[in-house]
Design a protein around this motif. Structure first.
Motif, PDB file in Angstrom:
ATOM      1  N   ASN A 102       0.873  -1.289   0.080  1.00 18.43           N
ATOM      2  CA  ASN A 102       0.068  -0.165  -0.075  1.00 18.43           C
ATOM      3  C   ASN A 102       0.908   1.389  -0.023  1.00 18.43           C
ATOM      4  O   ASN A 102       0.299   2.513  -0.086  1.00 18.43           O
ATOM      5  CB  ASN A 102      -0.815   0.174   1.143  1.00 18.43           C
ATOM      6  N   LYS A 105      -0.213   3.996  -2.334  1.00 16.89           N
ATOM      7  CA  LYS A 105      -1.585   4.528  -2.306  1.00 16.89           C
ATOM      8  C   LYS A 105      -1.817   5.532  -1.022  1.00 16.89           C
ATOM      9  O   LYS A 105      -2.749   5.442  -0.732  1.00 16.89           O
ATOM     10  CB  LYS A 105      -2.424   3.112  -1.779  1.00 16.89           C
ATOM     11  N   SER A 161      -6.031   9.726   9.817  1.00 18.39           N
ATOM     12  CA  SER A 161      -6.662   9.883   8.581  1.00 18.39           C
ATOM     13  C   SER A 161      -5.454  10.834   7.702  1.00 18.39           C
ATOM     14  O   SER A 161      -4.796  11.504   8.290  1.00 18.39           O
ATOM     15  CB  SER A 161      -7.988  10.802   8.366  1.00 18.39           C
ATOM     16  N   ALA A 180      -7.319  -4.314   5.700  1.00 20.27           N
ATOM     17  CA  ALA A 180      -7.992  -4.092   4.508  1.00 20.27           C
ATOM     18  C   ALA A 180      -8.943  -2.992   4.712  1.00 20.27           C
ATOM     19  O   ALA A 180      -8.945  -2.006   3.613  1.00 20.27           O
ATOM     20  CB  ALA A 180      -8.971  -5.447   4.216  1.00 20.27           C
ATOM     21  N   GLN A 181      -9.761  -2.753   5.975  1.00 15.69           N
ATOM     22  CA  GLN A 181     -10.587  -1.654   6.040  1.00 15.69           C
ATOM     23  C   GLN A 181      -9.793  -0.344   6.264  1.00 15.69           C
ATOM     24  O   GLN A 181     -10.211   0.834   5.573  1.00 15.69           O
ATOM     25  CB  GLN A 181     -11.181  -1.808   7.315  1.00 15.69           C
ATOM     26  N   TRP A 182      -8.673  -0.068   6.809  1.00 11.94           N
ATOM     27  CA  TRP A 182      -7.742   0.819   6.873  1.00 11.94           C
ATOM     28  C   TRP A 182      -7.109   1.316   5.408  1.00 11.94           C
ATOM     29  O   TRP A 182      -6.830   2.502   5.387  1.00 11.94           O
ATOM     30  CB  TRP A 182      -6.693   0.672   8.045  1.00 11.94           C
ATOM     31  N   ALA A 183      -6.842   0.376   4.588  1.00  8.47           N
ATOM     32  CA  ALA A 183      -6.423   0.625   3.324  1.00  8.47           C
ATOM     33  C   ALA A 183      -7.124   1.458   2.605  1.00  8.47           C
ATOM     34  O   ALA A 183      -6.877   2.087   1.669  1.00  8.47           O
ATOM     35  CB  ALA A 183      -5.601  -0.594   2.768  1.00  8.47           C
ATOM     36  N   ALA A 184      -8.660   1.227   2.608  1.00  8.15           N
ATOM     37  CA  ALA A 184      -9.620   1.768   1.964  1.00  8.15           C
ATOM     38  C   ALA A 184      -9.794   3.326   2.532  1.00  8.15           C
ATOM     39  O   ALA A 184     -10.680   4.000   1.856  1.00  8.15           O
ATOM     40  CB  ALA A 184     -10.853   1.008   2.048  1.00  8.15           C
ATOM     41  N   LEU A 185      -9.228   3.776   3.511  1.00 14.26           N
ATOM     42  CA  LEU A 185      -9.382   5.248   4.225  1.00 14.26           C
ATOM     43  C   LEU A 185      -8.979   6.249   3.415  1.00 14.26           C
ATOM     44  O   LEU A 185      -7.763   5.816   2.914  1.00 14.26           O
ATOM     45  CB  LEU A 185      -8.961   5.237   5.631  1.00 14.26           C
ATOM     46  N   LYS A 186      -9.231   7.375   3.483  1.00 14.21           N
ATOM     47  CA  LYS A 186      -8.679   8.547   2.533  1.00 14.21           C
ATOM     48  C   LYS A 186      -8.411   9.458   3.764  1.00 14.21           C
ATOM     49  O   LYS A 186      -8.682   9.680   4.867  1.00 14.21           O
ATOM     50  CB  LYS A 186      -9.872   9.309   1.984  1.00 14.21           C
TER      51      LYS A 186
END
Length: 186
Positions: A102, A105, A161, A180-186
């Motif tokens: 990641n 990203k 964040s 996986a949830q944290w990787a989707a954060l902005k």
């Protein structure tokens, strides 16, 4: 005399049971609610704990400066760990893999070692990590408490964040689903 001995025995049993219960609870992984209050602790009384966190600097194992402000603008996962903590060293390969997958990203992982610098350097020689490690030492325990680690246990992780706000806290080993949830954060 017999009754007194029975009372002492009962009191000792209750005290032992209470102590065992506290010890059991203390060593269980607990998920802290994202809304748990963050005491400012070592970070100072001015502003929130997350604001003060961004002003911190740590030495790296090789003696360089690691400034938390350099990670502003990215989702930041900070993991408090120690070489003497079995669950900590068990989760580090997962965190390292997560970072590798990641890093392009806008996501950063930082390890803060709550340990002796010599122990961390020795450990990293045999098991190098690709993400930065800061030497928090024993003060890392107070820092983690100021960020919501109510028990002061390890491992403990927090997620900021990209805007710099503290949004998640996790006591105990992180799980792949959480990453996986944290990787989707902005």
């Amino acid at each position: 005399m017999k009754r007194r001995n029975m009372l002492y025995g009962a009191a000792a049993a209750v005290a032992g049971l209470a102590g065992a219960s506290v010890a059991w609870w203390k060593f269980q992984p607990h998920q802290l609610a994202p809304s748990a209050p963050a005491d400012t602790g070592l970070l100072g009384a001015a502003g929130s704990a997350s604001d003060a966190f961004w002003r911190l600097n740590f030495d790296t194992p090789d003696g360089k400066n690691l400034s938390m402000s350099s990670f502003r603008g990215k989702v930041l996962l900070v993991n408090f760990w120690a070489t003497w903590c079995p669950p900590c060293v068990e989760e580090l390969p997962l965190l390292d893999y997560f970072f590798q997958e990641n890093k392009d990203k806008n996501l950063q992982v930082v390890g803060l070692a709550v340990d002796q610098p010599s122990a961390v350097r020795t450990w990293l020689q045999t098991k190098p990590l690709n993400f930065p490690v800061g030497m928090a030492g024993l003060a890392g325990t107070e820092l983690s408490k100021s960020l919501g680690n109510l028990s002061g246990g390890l491992p403990f992780s927090v997620v900021f964040s990209a805007a710099g706000e503290l949004i998640h806290r996790k006591m105990g080993k992180v799980l792949p689903e959480e990453l996986a949830q944290w990787a989707a954060l902005k």
